[in-house]
Design a protein around this motif. Structure first.
Motif, PDB file in Angstrom:
ATOM      1  N   PRO A 266      -8.222  26.935  -1.869  1.00 40.82           N
ATOM      2  CA  PRO A 266      -9.545  26.818  -1.246  1.00 40.82           C
ATOM      3  C   PRO A 266      -9.507  25.968   0.014  1.00 40.82           C
ATOM      4  N   LYS A 267     -10.471  26.238   0.872  1.00 34.50           N
ATOM      5  CA  LYS A 267     -10.658  25.435   2.074  1.00 34.50           C
ATOM      6  C   LYS A 267     -11.972  24.670   1.933  1.00 34.50           C
ATOM      7  N   PRO A 268     -12.034  23.460   2.451  1.00 32.85           N
ATOM      8  CA  PRO A 268     -13.276  22.689   2.304  1.00 32.85           C
ATOM      9  C   PRO A 268     -14.451  23.419   2.932  1.00 32.85           C
ATOM     10  N   ASN A 269     -15.573  23.337   2.273  1.00 32.97           N
ATOM     11  CA  ASN A 269     -16.795  23.923   2.818  1.00 32.97           C
ATOM     12  C   ASN A 269     -17.430  22.913   3.761  1.00 32.97           C
ATOM     13  N   LEU A 270     -17.213  23.115   5.064  1.00 34.78           N
ATOM     14  CA  LEU A 270     -17.704  22.149   6.053  1.00 34.78           C
ATOM     15  C   LEU A 270     -18.817  22.749   6.901  1.00 34.78           C
ATOM     16  N   SER A 271     -19.643  23.552   6.273  1.00 36.90           N
ATOM     17  CA  SER A 271     -20.747  24.153   7.005  1.00 36.90           C
ATOM     18  C   SER A 271     -22.024  23.343   6.808  1.00 36.90           C
ATOM     19  N   GLY A 272     -22.928  23.487   7.732  1.00 36.66           N
ATOM     20  CA  GLY A 272     -24.263  22.913   7.603  1.00 36.66           C
ATOM     21  C   GLY A 272     -24.279  21.404   7.500  1.00 36.66           C
ATOM     22  N   GLU A 273     -25.043  20.884   6.539  1.00 28.81           N
ATOM     23  CA  GLU A 273     -25.243  19.445   6.397  1.00 28.81           C
ATOM     24  C   GLU A 273     -23.933  18.728   6.075  1.00 28.81           C
ATOM     25  N   TYR A 274     -23.066  19.381   5.296  1.00 27.87           N
ATOM     26  CA  TYR A 274     -21.805  18.749   4.927  1.00 27.87           C
ATOM     27  C   TYR A 274     -20.940  18.532   6.168  1.00 27.87           C
ATOM     28  N   ASP A 275     -20.906  19.545   7.035  1.00 29.98           N
ATOM     29  CA  ASP A 275     -20.148  19.462   8.276  1.00 29.98           C
ATOM     30  C   ASP A 275     -20.707  18.354   9.154  1.00 29.98           C
ATOM     31  N   GLN A 276     -22.026  18.268   9.262  1.00 24.71           N
ATOM     32  CA  GLN A 276     -22.643  17.246  10.096  1.00 24.71           C
ATOM     33  C   GLN A 276     -22.378  15.856   9.536  1.00 24.71           C
ATOM     34  N   GLU A 277     -22.400  15.742   8.205  1.00 28.29           N
ATOM     35  CA  GLU A 277     -22.136  14.447   7.582  1.00 28.29           C
ATOM     36  C   GLU A 277     -20.722  13.970   7.893  1.00 28.29           C
ATOM     37  N   LEU A 278     -19.746  14.894   7.830  1.00 26.57           N
ATOM     38  CA  LEU A 278     -18.377  14.520   8.160  1.00 26.57           C
ATOM     39  C   LEU A 278     -18.258  14.123   9.626  1.00 26.57           C
ATOM     40  N   ASN A 279     -18.877  14.890  10.494  1.00 30.26           N
ATOM     41  CA  ASN A 279     -18.817  14.569  11.920  1.00 30.26           C
ATOM     42  C   ASN A 279     -19.443  13.211  12.204  1.00 30.26           C
ATOM     43  N   ASN A 280     -20.565  12.910  11.552  1.00 38.80           N
ATOM     44  CA  ASN A 280     -21.195  11.602  11.739  1.00 38.80           C
ATOM     45  C   ASN A 280     -20.284  10.486  11.241  1.00 38.80           C
ATOM     46  N   HIS A 281     -19.624  10.761  10.113  1.00 35.20           N
ATOM     47  CA  HIS A 281     -18.705   9.775   9.548  1.00 35.20           C
ATOM     48  C   HIS A 281     -17.555   9.503  10.508  1.00 35.20           C
ATOM     49  N   LEU A 282     -16.985  10.581  11.081  1.00 38.81           N
ATOM     50  CA  LEU A 282     -15.843  10.423  11.975  1.00 38.81           C
ATOM     51  C   LEU A 282     -16.222   9.776  13.292  1.00 38.81           C
ATOM     52  N   SER A 283     -17.431  10.047  13.772  1.00 43.18           N
ATOM     53  CA  SER A 283     -17.837   9.479  15.054  1.00 43.18           C
ATOM     54  C   SER A 283     -17.983   7.964  14.999  1.00 43.18           C
ATOM     55  N   SER A 284     -18.132   7.425  13.800  1.00 42.94           N
ATOM     56  CA  SER A 284     -18.287   5.983  13.652  1.00 42.94           C
ATOM     57  C   SER A 284     -16.966   5.272  13.416  1.00 42.94           C
ATOM     58  N   VAL A 285     -15.864   6.045  13.377  1.00 44.46           N
ATOM     59  CA  VAL A 285     -14.546   5.479  13.097  1.00 44.46           C
ATOM     60  C   VAL A 285     -13.793   5.255  14.389  1.00 44.46           C
ATOM     61  N   PRO A 286     -13.207   4.075  14.605  1.00 47.26           N
ATOM     62  CA  PRO A 286     -12.398   3.848  15.812  1.00 47.26           C
ATOM     63  C   PRO A 286     -11.261   4.852  15.886  1.00 47.26           C
ATOM     64  N   LYS A 287     -10.933   5.320  17.087  1.00 45.93           N
ATOM     65  CA  LYS A 287      -9.898   6.334  17.249  1.00 45.93           C
ATOM     66  C   LYS A 287      -8.495   5.722  17.354  1.00 45.93           C
ATOM     67  N   SER A 288      -8.408   4.427  17.529  1.00 46.07           N
ATOM     68  CA  SER A 288      -7.113   3.781  17.637  1.00 46.07           C
ATOM     69  C   SER A 288      -6.459   3.679  16.272  1.00 46.07           C
ATOM     70  N   SER A 289      -5.119   3.780  16.241  1.00 47.93           N
ATOM     71  CA  SER A 289      -4.396   3.625  14.982  1.00 47.93           C
ATOM     72  C   SER A 289      -4.491   2.206  14.454  1.00 47.93           C
ATOM     73  N   GLU A 290      -5.044   1.274  15.259  1.00 45.72           N
ATOM     74  CA  GLU A 290      -5.212  -0.085  14.789  1.00 45.72           C
ATOM     75  C   GLU A 290      -6.202  -0.157  13.623  1.00 45.72           C
ATOM     76  N   SER A 291      -7.015   0.877  13.444  1.00 46.43           N
ATOM     77  CA  SER A 291      -7.997   0.882  12.362  1.00 46.43           C
ATOM     78  C   SER A 291      -7.357   1.164  11.004  1.00 46.43           C
ATOM     79  N   LEU A 292      -6.049   1.430  10.991  1.00 46.48           N
ATOM     80  CA  LEU A 292      -5.374   1.761   9.734  1.00 46.48           C
ATOM     81  C   LEU A 292      -5.599   0.724   8.652  1.00 46.48           C
ATOM     82  N   THR A 293      -5.484  -0.528   9.017  1.00 45.58           N
ATOM     83  CA  THR A 293      -5.567  -1.569   8.002  1.00 45.58           C
ATOM     84  C   THR A 293      -6.956  -1.718   7.416  1.00 45.58           C
TER      85      THR A 293
END
Length: 297
Positions: A266-293
């Protein structure tokens, strides 16, 4: 007899073409960063290199991890009739850029192409959760991958992996090389059964020679799963991982690579609200690998 002669002639012709292709492509191999030379040297010497996400320092790592940790809770155990054989839950996430971007990072591609020696194919990514098992079956059996002459799998541990979580385990090539008497015995048993269990392997290669690969979350195992006899070990606790797959382009048996992008899993169902929720989650995460810790699965 005639068929055997034809088969040997075909094999020799294929081998010659392969060798010529390696020589021809040598001048076109991508440049390798000096910091990545030890990884390539380890692959050429031992067919495996164990590193970690922090040391690799790839720019898309934080997006990769946060996407993986976001999706992991939705990977649940299948209802199995046997409590001794619990198959893994797998998502094919190749189509999601948060995963495929990391798998196509130029530095990573350069390392793998310099090892394989030919233009490479990145087949895809699996997000995987393995459950406790009492019996060896499927990839818990000792085996070699057969998609191509050289098959690189990049395994990323998403949780701390100790013996109870079933770490990746392999046998050093010195025990299974074509010149070693073990080679034929192991090949014969795998060809007749698809894989062999610990009990069968131990009299041929003692357990003391097997190499287990435990490690903290963020451990990265880059391994040629064609050259090394390997398996996942039995576990009493769950293990979460990412698997990235690479071969030469085209591979010797392309049909065996399809499960990294088709509908086998199976592939994750990332349509609609679920897709938007993931995108919102990712937009709040620093893009630098320094955020690993700061990321805790």
């Amino acid at each position: 007899m005639l068929n055997k002669i034809k088969a040997k002639t075909s094999a020799l012709s294929y081998e010659l073409k392969y060798r010529m292709a390696l020589v021809k492509h040598r001048k076109n191999l991508p440049a390798l960063a000096e910091c990545d030379r030890p990884i390539l040297d380890s692959l050429k010497r031992d067919y495996i290199c164990i590193t970690n996400l922090t040391d690799l320092g790839l720019s898309s790592t934080s997006q990769l991890l946060n996407s993986a940790y976001y999706l992991l809770p939705s990977l649940v155990k299948n209802n199995s009739n046997s409590s001794d054989q619990n198959p893994p839950a797998i998502y094919t996430v190749t189509d999601l850029p948060q995963f495929s971007t990391w798998g196509r990072e130029p530095r990573l591609i350069s390392i793998i192409e310099n090892y394989i020696g030919l233009p490479i194919a990145f087949h895809g990514v699996h997000l995987r959760k393995d459950f406790p098992n009492k019996d060896q079956f499927a990839t818990l059996l000792w085996h070699r991958d057969i998609e191509d002459r050289r098959v690189i799998k990049v395994i990323v541990y998403l949780n701390d992996v100790e013996e109870k979580h079933g770490p990746f385990e392999y046998v050093p090539l010195s025990y299974t090389s074509p010149y070693h008497p073990n080679c034929y015995r192991i090949k014969s048993k795998i060809n007749t059964s698809g894989g062999i269990n610990d009990e069968t392997l131990n009299p041929i290669i003692p357990k003391s020679a097997w190499k287990s690969c435990p490690g903290p979350a963020g451990t990265v195992i880059i391994v040629d799963t064609r050259r090394l006899l390997h398996h996942g070990t039995l576990r009493t606790q769950e293990r979460s991982t990412l698997f990235f797959a690479y071969t030469a382009n085209p591979p010797k048996q392309p049909q065996l690579c399809n499960h990294f992008w088709d509908d086998s899993f199976p592939k994750p169902n990332l349509s609609g609200e679920y897709d938007q929720e993931l995108n919102n989650h990712l937009s709040s995460v620093p893009k630098s690998s320094e955020s690993l810790t700061a990321i805790d699965g």
